[in-house]
Design a protein around this motif. Structure first.
Motif, mmCIF file in Angstrom:
data_model
loop_
_atom_site.group_PDB
_atom_site.id
_atom_site.type_symbol
_atom_site.label_atom_id
_atom_site.label_comp_id
_atom_site.label_asym_id
_atom_site.label_seq_id
_atom_site.Cartn_x
_atom_site.Cartn_y
_atom_site.Cartn_z
ATOM 1 N N GLY A 78 -6.850 2.134 4.544
ATOM 2 C CA GLY A 78 -7.084 0.929 3.749
ATOM 3 C C GLY A 78 -5.866 0.034 3.681
ATOM 4 O O GLY A 78 -5.000 0.057 4.548
ATOM 5 N N LYS A 79 -5.822 -0.727 2.614
ATOM 6 C CA LYS A 79 -4.750 -1.704 2.433
ATOM 7 C C LYS A 79 -3.761 -1.283 1.354
ATOM 8 O O LYS A 79 -2.945 -2.074 0.918
ATOM 9 C CB LYS A 79 -5.350 -3.062 2.086
ATOM 10 N N GLY A 80 -3.842 -0.061 0.903
ATOM 11 C CA GLY A 80 -2.900 0.430 -0.098
ATOM 12 C C GLY A 80 -3.538 0.637 -1.459
ATOM 13 O O GLY A 80 -4.703 0.299 -1.682
ATOM 14 N N TYR A 81 -2.752 1.177 -2.352
ATOM 15 C CA TYR A 81 -3.238 1.535 -3.680
ATOM 16 C C TYR A 81 -2.057 1.635 -4.636
ATOM 17 O O TYR A 81 -0.902 1.599 -4.236
ATOM 18 C CB TYR A 81 -4.004 2.859 -3.632
ATOM 19 N N ARG A 82 -2.368 1.782 -5.903
ATOM 20 C CA ARG A 82 -1.341 1.986 -6.924
ATOM 21 C C ARG A 82 -1.634 3.299 -7.632
ATOM 22 O O ARG A 82 -2.784 3.608 -7.934
ATOM 23 C CB ARG A 82 -1.353 0.857 -7.947
ATOM 24 N N THR A 83 -0.567 4.050 -7.879
ATOM 25 C CA THR A 83 -0.680 5.224 -8.742
ATOM 26 C C THR A 83 0.071 4.905 -10.020
ATOM 27 O O THR A 83 1.079 4.201 -10.015
ATOM 28 C CB THR A 83 -0.088 6.495 -8.098
#
Length: 121
Positions: free
Chosen positions: A86-91
């Motif tokens: 995907g295009k990334g994520y936040r934790t």
């Protein structure tokens, strides 16, 4: 602060409250948040009885620490938000009162599927 055996995540881990499971292994359980804040909003919790990140880093075994971090990456991959898919994520992990922690069991939020926006408003 002592660990509360009756917090909602402890109940989910014991199977007393159902969840929409995404991934589980010997170290973590991941499931969809019941009140999503973004298109994709998942939770990752360690199976051990840890209140917050400070408690976890002070008491968890090396295997549990590695298992949690790899688990977060595995969940991001399964959700299709990892760098590979995907295009990334936040934790995000909220720690104690000033950090906004609501449930006294360490948990990480994974947000993705759309641009997440500013980190702190």
């Amino acid at each position: 602060m002592r660990y509360d055996e009756n917090n909602i995540f402890a109940k989910i881990l014991r199977g007393e409250i159902p969840c929409k499971k995404i991934y589980e292994d010997e170290f973590i359980l991941s499931f969809h948040d019941i009140n999503p804040q973004k298109k994709i909003h998942a939770l990752v919790i360690p199976k051990g009885k840890y209140i917050d990140l400070d408690d976890f880093t002070n008491k968890a075994s090396k295997d549990e620490i590695v298992g949690l971090l790899k688990g977060i990456s595995n969940v991001a991959e399964k959700l299709g938000v990892s760098i590979n898919k995907g295009k990334g994520y936040r934790t995000l992990a909220n720690i104690n009162e000033h950090g906004g922690q609501e449930v006294p069991h360490l948990h990480f939020h994974i947000f993705g599927g759309e641009k997440v926006g500013r980190m702190v408003e």
